[in-house]
Design an enzyme around this catalytic site. Structure first.
Site, PDB file in Angstrom:
ATOM      1  N   HIS A 154      -9.850   1.582   4.134  1.00 28.51           N
ATOM      2  CA  HIS A 154      -8.595   1.684   4.901  1.00 28.51           C
ATOM      3  C   HIS A 154      -8.822   2.583   6.116  1.00 28.51           C
ATOM      4  CE1 HIS A 154      -4.488   2.629   6.030  1.00 28.51           C
ATOM      5  NE2 HIS A 154      -4.134   1.531   5.378  1.00 28.51           N
TER       6      HIS A 154
ATOM      7  N   SER B 168       2.581  -2.483  10.450  1.00 25.50           N
ATOM      8  CA  SER B 168       4.009  -2.570  10.777  1.00 25.50           C
ATOM      9  C   SER B 168       4.642  -3.906  10.382  1.00 25.50           C
ATOM     10  CB  SER B 168       4.239  -2.270  12.257  1.00 25.50           C
ATOM     11  OG  SER B 168       3.854  -0.925  12.521  1.00 25.50           O
TER      12      SER B 168
ATOM     13  N   GLY C 189       1.738   1.895  10.872  1.00 27.25           N
ATOM     14  CA  GLY C 189       2.752   2.950  10.868  1.00 27.25           C
ATOM     15  C   GLY C 189       3.390   3.202  12.225  1.00 27.25           C
TER      16      GLY C 189
ATOM     17  N   ASN D 299       0.873  -1.176   0.000  1.00 29.18           N
ATOM     18  CA  ASN D 299       0.000   0.000   0.000  1.00 29.18           C
ATOM     19  C   ASN D 299       0.906   1.222   0.000  1.00 29.18           C
ATOM     20  OD1 ASN D 299      -1.834   2.017   0.361  1.00 29.18           O
ATOM     21  ND2 ASN D 299      -2.343   1.508   2.483  1.00 29.18           N
ATOM     22  N   TRP D 300       0.977   1.857  -1.140  1.00 31.41           N
ATOM     23  CA  TRP D 300       1.906   2.983  -1.281  1.00 31.41           C
ATOM     24  C   TRP D 300       1.345   4.299  -0.742  1.00 31.41           C
ATOM     25  CZ3 TRP D 300       4.878   2.725  -6.623  1.00 31.41           C
ATOM     26  CH2 TRP D 300       5.864   1.736  -6.530  1.00 31.41           C
ATOM     27  N   LYS D 301       0.088   4.293  -0.322  1.00 26.28           N
ATOM     28  CA  LYS D 301      -0.534   5.513   0.226  1.00 26.28           C
ATOM     29  C   LYS D 301      -0.228   6.711  -0.687  1.00 26.28           C
ATOM     30  CE  LYS D 301       0.191   3.488   4.742  1.00 26.28           C
ATOM     31  NZ  LYS D 301      -0.120   3.620   6.141  1.00 26.28           N
TER      32      LYS D 301
ATOM     33  N   GLU E  48      -7.093   4.802   7.452  1.00 26.35           N
ATOM     34  CA  GLU E  48      -6.773   6.236   7.286  1.00 26.35           C
ATOM     35  C   GLU E  48      -7.950   6.966   6.649  1.00 26.35           C
ATOM     36  OE1 GLU E  48      -3.024   5.587   5.344  1.00 26.35           O
ATOM     37  OE2 GLU E  48      -2.147   5.018   7.260  1.00 26.35           O
TER      38      GLU E  48
ATOM     39  N   GLU F  87      -6.351  -4.947   9.971  1.00 27.87           N
ATOM     40  CA  GLU F  87      -5.305  -3.961  10.239  1.00 27.87           C
ATOM     41  C   GLU F  87      -5.649  -3.197  11.521  1.00 27.87           C
ATOM     42  OE1 GLU F  87      -2.996  -2.860   6.472  1.00 27.87           O
ATOM     43  OE2 GLU F  87      -4.684  -1.515   6.599  1.00 27.87           O
TER      44      GLU F  87
ATOM     45  N   GLY G 266       2.588  -1.287   4.296  1.00 28.58           N
ATOM     46  CA  GLY G 266       2.660   0.142   3.982  1.00 28.58           C
ATOM     47  C   GLY G 266       4.105   0.601   3.851  1.00 28.58           C
ATOM     48  N   GLY G 267       4.611   1.240   4.909  1.00 33.08           N
ATOM     49  CA  GLY G 267       5.938   1.850   4.892  1.00 33.08           C
ATOM     50  C   GLY G 267       7.048   0.967   4.325  1.00 33.08           C
TER      51      GLY G 267
HETATM   52  C1  PEP Z   1      -1.218   0.155   5.817  1.00 30.05           C
HETATM   53  O1  PEP Z   1      -1.273   1.360   5.686  1.00 30.05           O
HETATM   54  O2  PEP Z   1      -2.066  -0.554   5.265  1.00 30.05           O
HETATM   55  C2  PEP Z   1      -0.127  -0.402   6.601  1.00 30.05           C
HETATM   56  C3  PEP Z   1      -0.208  -1.645   6.956  1.00 30.05           C
HETATM   57  O3  PEP Z   1       0.912   0.454   6.930  1.00 30.05           O
HETATM   58  P1  PEP Z   1       2.292   0.076   7.690  1.00 30.05           P
HETATM   59  O4  PEP Z   1       2.789  -1.217   7.086  1.00 30.05           O
HETATM   60  O5  PEP Z   1       3.194   1.217   7.397  1.00 30.05           O
HETATM   61  O6  PEP Z   1       1.970  -0.083   9.127  1.00 30.05           O
END
Ligand code: PEP
Length: 239
Positions: free
Chosen positions: A89, A199, A169, A8-10, A91, A163, A220-221
Site C-alpha cells: 500500500h 477516493s 484520501g 481498507n480500514w487502515k 502509505e 491506486e 478506504g475512507g
Molecule cells: C486506500 O487507502 O486504499 C484508499 C483507496 O483510500 P481512500 O478511499 O480513502 O482514498
C-alpha cells in the site's frame, strides 16, 4: 468475472464490538465478492462472519518468523482467520519506507503460503506531472513479481490495485479515462484482476464499476460507515 469490493480500514479506531455491529448492519452480499482488510486486532473477531465477507490483513512480513519486533507473518494472519492481505500500500511505501525489494519478498511469501493478496501500485503527483506514471507502475509490478510465475500468482488469487497516490484520501478520484489507460497497460503485462482505489465514494462507485477494465474497487475512507459500505454492497454488480 465477479466485480470485487474491498474495504481498507487502515488504522481505524474501531473496537471489536464496533466491528461486530458494523457487520450486523450490512446487507447480505449473497454471492458477491466483498472483503474487508481489517486492523490485526479485529481479524479474529470478524473472520468466519455469517455474511461470508472475507477478512484480510493490511500488511505482513516477508519472513515466516524471526526477530522482527512488531511484525506479523502470513501464517499468523491465516491463523487469526485472514484469507487475504494487502501488500505494498502506498502509505507503507511512502510513509514507512517499504521498498520494491521488500515488497517482492512479501509477494513471494504470500505465494509460498498460498495466501491471496492485493498488490497496490500507483504513482505520486510529482511522478504523474513528470509523465512517469507508466514507468513507475511497470517498475513496481515487475519488481514485485520478480521470480514468481504467473501461474503461481493466479493460483494464489493475486489481485492488483491501481491506486494513484494523489487520489488516496484526497477526495479527488482519477478520471475514468486515465484509470482505463493504466488498467489496460497493467492487464497487457499481467493477466490478473485490476482494482481501482483512490477516493471511491457512493457518487463515483457505479460509474467506476461500469467500466470493463475496472474489475473492482479498494475503498478506504468511504468503507468505514456501515450505511455507505452497505449501499456499495447493494450496488456492486453481480457478475
Ligand atoms: C486506500 O487507502 O486504499 C484508499 C483507496 O483510500 P481512500 O478511499 O480513502 O482514498
Amino acid at each position: 468475472m465477479k466485480k470485487i469490493l474491498i474495504a481498507n480500514w487502515k488504522m481505524c479506531d474501531k473496537s471489536a464490538l464496533d466491528a461486530l455491529h458494523f457487520l450486523k448492519d450490512l446487507p447480505n452480499p449473497q454471492k458477491k465478492d466483498v472483503r474487508i482488510a481489517a486492523p490485526f486486532t479485529l481479524i479474529r473477531e470478524m473472520a468466519g462472519n455469517s455474511l461470508k465477507i472475507r477478512i484480510g490483513g493490511q500488511n505482513m512480513h516477508s519472513f515466516s518468523e524471526g526477530a522482527f519486533t512488531g511484525e506479523i507473518s502470513a501464517r499468523m494472519l491465516r491463523e487469526a482467520g485472514a484469507d487475504f492481505v494487502i501488500l505494498g500500500h502506498s502509505e507503507r511505501r511512502h510513509l514507512l519506507g517499504e521498498t520494491n525489494e521488500f515488497i517482492q519478498g512479501k509477494v513471494e511469501r504470500a505465494v509460498v503460503e498460498g495466501l491471496s493478496f492485493v498488490l497496490c501500485v500507483g504513482e505520486t503527483l510529482e511522478e504523474k506531472e513528470l509523465e512517469e506514471t507508466f514507468d513507475v507502475i511497470e517498475n513496481q509490478l515487475d519488481s514485485a513479481f520478480d521470480g514468481v510465475l504467473e501461474d503461481q500468482l493466479e493460483s494464489c488469487g493475486a489481485l492488483i490495485a491501481y491506486e494513484p497516490v494523489w487520489a488516496i484520501g484526497s477526495g479527488k478520484s482519477a478520471e475514468i479515462s486515465e484509470i482505463m489507460k493504466v488498467h489496460e497497460f497493467i492487464k497487457k503485462k499481467y493477466d490478473l484482476p485490476v482494482l481501482y482505489g483512490g477516493s471511491v465514494n457512493l457518487e463515483n462507485f457505479q460509474k467506476l464499476l461500469g467500466s470493463r477494465s475496472i474489475d473492482g474497487v479498494l475503498v478506504g475512507g468511504a468503507s468505514l460507515g456501515a450505511a455507505t459500505f452497505g449501499q456499495m454492497i447493494q450496488l456492486l454488480p453481480e457478475g
